[in-house]
Design a protein around this motif. Structure first.
Motif, PDB file in Angstrom:
ATOM      1  N   UNK A  98     -16.966  -4.157  10.904  1.00 61.29           N
ATOM      2  CA  UNK A  98     -18.462  -3.494  10.529  1.00 61.29           C
ATOM      3  C   UNK A  98     -19.274  -3.625  11.608  1.00 61.29           C
ATOM      4  N   UNK A  99     -19.429  -4.727  12.186  1.00 66.84           N
ATOM      5  CA  UNK A  99     -20.599  -4.946  13.634  1.00 66.84           C
ATOM      6  C   UNK A  99     -20.488  -3.784  14.405  1.00 66.84           C
ATOM      7  N   UNK A 100     -19.108  -3.666  15.016  1.00 68.24           N
ATOM      8  CA  UNK A 100     -19.129  -2.527  16.084  1.00 68.24           C
ATOM      9  C   UNK A 100     -19.486  -1.352  15.301  1.00 68.24           C
ATOM     10  N   UNK A 101     -19.270  -0.768  13.970  1.00 70.07           N
ATOM     11  CA  UNK A 101     -19.938   0.411  13.592  1.00 70.07           C
ATOM     12  C   UNK A 101     -21.294   0.295  13.658  1.00 70.07           C
ATOM     13  N   UNK A 102     -21.979  -0.776  13.003  1.00 70.55           N
ATOM     14  CA  UNK A 102     -23.217  -0.927  12.799  1.00 70.55           C
ATOM     15  C   UNK A 102     -24.258  -0.885  14.122  1.00 70.55           C
ATOM     16  N   UNK A 103     -23.501  -1.349  15.060  1.00 70.63           N
ATOM     17  CA  UNK A 103     -24.091  -1.263  16.447  1.00 70.63           C
ATOM     18  C   UNK A 103     -24.083  -0.043  17.173  1.00 70.63           C
ATOM     19  N   UNK A 104     -22.921   0.923  17.078  1.00 67.94           N
ATOM     20  CA  UNK A 104     -22.851   2.283  17.627  1.00 67.94           C
ATOM     21  C   UNK A 104     -23.001   3.259  16.775  1.00 67.94           C
ATOM     22  N   UNK A 105     -23.291   2.944  15.411  1.00 67.28           N
ATOM     23  CA  UNK A 105     -23.416   4.029  14.280  1.00 67.28           C
ATOM     24  C   UNK A 105     -24.758   5.012  14.765  1.00 67.28           C
ATOM     25  N   UNK A 106     -25.771   4.405  15.472  1.00 68.55           N
ATOM     26  CA  UNK A 106     -26.997   4.885  15.506  1.00 68.55           C
ATOM     27  C   UNK A 106     -26.841   5.989  16.699  1.00 68.55           C
ATOM     28  N   UNK A 107     -26.143   5.548  17.767  1.00 72.85           N
ATOM     29  CA  UNK A 107     -26.273   6.874  18.928  1.00 72.85           C
ATOM     30  C   UNK A 107     -25.089   7.705  18.576  1.00 72.85           C
ATOM     31  N   UNK A 108     -24.103   7.315  17.755  1.00 72.15           N
ATOM     32  CA  UNK A 108     -22.936   8.094  17.328  1.00 72.15           C
ATOM     33  C   UNK A 108     -23.495   9.306  16.447  1.00 72.15           C
ATOM     34  N   UNK A 109     -24.128   8.985  15.471  1.00 70.07           N
ATOM     35  CA  UNK A 109     -24.933   9.861  14.276  1.00 70.07           C
ATOM     36  C   UNK A 109     -25.831  10.669  14.961  1.00 70.07           C
ATOM     37  N   UNK A 110     -26.775  10.162  15.812  1.00 70.02           N
ATOM     38  CA  UNK A 110     -27.887  10.755  16.606  1.00 70.02           C
ATOM     39  C   UNK A 110     -27.139  11.877  17.206  1.00 70.02           C
ATOM     40  N   UNK A 111     -26.228  11.789  18.351  1.00 77.99           N
ATOM     41  CA  UNK A 111     -25.422  12.626  19.164  1.00 77.99           C
ATOM     42  C   UNK A 111     -24.909  13.769  18.281  1.00 77.99           C
ATOM     43  N   UNK A 112     -24.202  13.334  16.977  1.00 76.44           N
ATOM     44  CA  UNK A 112     -23.456  14.409  16.429  1.00 76.44           C
ATOM     45  C   UNK A 112     -24.680  15.398  15.795  1.00 76.44           C
ATOM     46  N   UNK A 113     -25.614  14.926  15.190  1.00 80.72           N
ATOM     47  CA  UNK A 113     -26.855  15.702  14.433  1.00 80.72           C
ATOM     48  C   UNK A 113     -27.380  16.532  15.316  1.00 80.72           C
ATOM     49  N   UNK A 114     -27.892  15.757  16.437  1.00 78.49           N
ATOM     50  CA  UNK A 114     -28.768  16.352  17.499  1.00 78.49           C
ATOM     51  C   UNK A 114     -28.248  17.291  18.272  1.00 78.49           C
ATOM     52  N   UNK A 115     -27.004  17.119  18.558  1.00 77.89           N
ATOM     53  CA  UNK A 115     -26.031  18.119  19.296  1.00 77.89           C
ATOM     54  C   UNK A 115     -25.901  19.487  18.372  1.00 77.89           C
TER      55      UNK A 115
END
Length: 361
Positions: A98-115
Motif C-alpha cells: 500500500x505504501x507504493x500506491x499511497x506514494x504514487x497515487x497522487x501523480x497517477x490520479x492527477x495525470x489521469x484526470x487532468x489529461x
C-alpha cells in the motif's frame, strides 16, 4: 524517492523518453489554458489516498487470485483470501504494497484526470459538447499518459502483494510488519538475483526491489509489462470517461448546472466498475507479466501473446476472469471518490484559502 531515482539516475530508454515528452507537453498545455494543475494534484491525491486506504485489501486479494494457477489454488474466493491473509500475516499483511500506491497515487490520479480534461478541452469546438467518439479519444489520451506512473507503481506493488501467496503455496511462513516483508530468498533469486540461493530469510521493501531492478535491468526492469499496462489502461479510459460523462449528464438539473455530488459519486462507481470488468482480461495478463516471483511449477511468459496463449491453453477462458469481482469492488469507490473531489473542487478551495498565491497558477 523511487520515481526520482528512476528518472534522474539512469539514461532514459526511447519509450520512456516519448512518454515523458508527452507528459511535459500536457503540463505546458494545461498552464497555457489556465487549467490548474496544483488543484488537480490535490483533488487526485486526496481521492486516491482515501480510496486506496479503503479498498486496498480487496486489491491485494485481486492480485493473489489472478496469479493462482489451476491445481495450485491457495484461496477459494475473495473472502477466503482475506481471512487467510489476516490469520497468517496479520492486519498489516492486507496492506502489503500500500505504501507504493499511497506514494504514487497522487501523480497517477492527477495525470489521469487532468489529461482527460486537457484533451476534452482541445477536442471541443466553440464550447459545444463532445461526441462519444471524441470523448473516447480524450480517454485514450488520458490512459496513455498515466502509464508513466502506473507501470512502475503496479510493478512494485504486485511483488509485495503476491509474496504471501507464494509463501503459503510453498508452506513457508511470512513475517509481516508495517514497513518490511520477510520472504524466502529462494523466491527472489528466481526472479532477478543472479547469485547463489541462500536459505536465510531476507527483508524486502519496495525501495530495495526498485534499486535491484535498476542495477540489474535498468529502467526497462521497472517498466516491465508496459505494453500490457497500456492494453489495460487505454481501453479502461476509453470506456470509463465517456460512460461517466454521459451518466453524470443525466443528473444535471439544467444545461448550465452541475450534477449533485452524490450523483457524481454514483456515476463514478458505475462507470468505474463497468470499465474494470470490461478490461479484466488485460489486467490478468498485466499481473502475470509483472510478477517477477514464481512458484515452483509456475511458468514464465515471453510476451503478451505468449501469456495470453498459455492462460487460454492451461486455464481456459475463465482464467481471464480471475479477480474481476474484486477489481470492480476496488475501482467503483475509488473513482466515485475521485470524481466527487474533482468536481466539487476541493483542491481549488484549498489553494484559494490556505496556500500562498504563487501556488495557484
Amino acid at each position: 524517492t523511487i520515481i526520482w531515482t528512476l528518472f534522474v539516475s539512469l539514461p532514459l530508454e526511447s519509450t520512456s523518453l516519448h512518454l515523458l515528452s508527452s507528459l511535459a507537453t500536457l503540463i505546458v498545455g494545461m498552464s497555457q489554458q489556465q487549467i490548474s494543475l496544483p488543484a488537480k494534484l490535490i483533488n487526485g491525491g486526496i481521492a486516491g489516498i482515501v480510496g486506496v486506504t479503503c479498498v486496498f485489501p480487496i486489491d491485494l486479494a485481486k492480485t493473489r487470485l489472478q496469479n493462482q494457477r489451476s491445481g495450485q489454488q491457495v484461496y477459494k474466493s475473495m473472502m477466503d483470501c482475506l481471512v487467510k491473509t489476516l490469520r497468517s500475516e496479520g492486519y498489516f499483511g492486507m496492506y502489503r504494497g500500500a505504501a507504493v500506491n499511497l506514494t504514487l497515487v497522487t501523480p497517477e490520479k492527477a495525470i489521469k484526470l487532468a489529461a482527460n480534461d486537457f484533451f476534452r478541452h482541445h477536442l471541443s469546438k466553440d464550447g459545444k459538447g463532445l461526441t462519444v467518439f471524441k470523448e473516447m479519444l480524450a480517454g485514450c489520451g488520458a490512459g496513455m499518459c498515466q502509464v508513466i506512473i502506473t507501470t512502475p507503481m503496479e510493478m512494485l506493488k504486485i511483488q509485495l502483494q503476491d509474496a504471501g501467496r507464494l509463501a503459503a503455496q510453498q508452506k513457508k511462513p511470512v513475517m509481516m510488519s508495517p514497513t518490511k516483508l520477510v520472504v524466502s530468498n529462494t523466491v527472489l533469486s528466481r526472479s532477478y538475483n543472479s547469485g547463489p540461493v541462500v536459505s536465510a530469510a531476507r527483508a524486502v521493501s519496495a525501495t530495495q526491489i526498485a534499486k535491484e531492478l535498476l542495477q540489474t535491468q535498468g529502467i526497462p526492469g521497472l517498466y516491465r509489462g508496459l505494453g500490457a499496462t497500456l492494453m489495460r489502461d487505454v481501453p479502461f479510459s476509453i470506456v470509463y470517461f465517456p460512460l461517466f460523462a454521459n451518466l453524470n449528464r443525466l443528473g444535471k438539473p439544467g444545461p448550465d448546472q452541475s450534477s449533485p455530488f452524490y450523483w457524481a459519486f454514483l456515476s463514478g462507481c458505475v462507470a468505474g466498475s463497468t470499465a474494470a470488468v470490461a478490461v479484466n482480461p488485460c489486467d490478468v495478463v498485466k499481473t502475470r507479466m509483472q510478477s517477477l516471483n514464481k512458484g515452483p511449477s509456475e511458468e514464465s511468459y515471453n510476451g503478451v501473446m505468449d501469456c495470453v496463449s498459455k492462460i487460454m491453453r492451461k486455464e481456459g477462458p475463465t482464467g481471464f476472469l480471475k479477480g474481476a469481482g474484486c477489481r470492480a469492488l476496488v475501482i467503483a469507490p475509488l473513482f466515485g471518490i475521485a470524481q466527487v473531489m474533482y468536481f466539487v473542487g476541493v483542491g481549488e478551495y484549498i489553494l484559494d484559502n490556505f496556500s500562498p498565491s504563487f501556488l495557484s497558477v
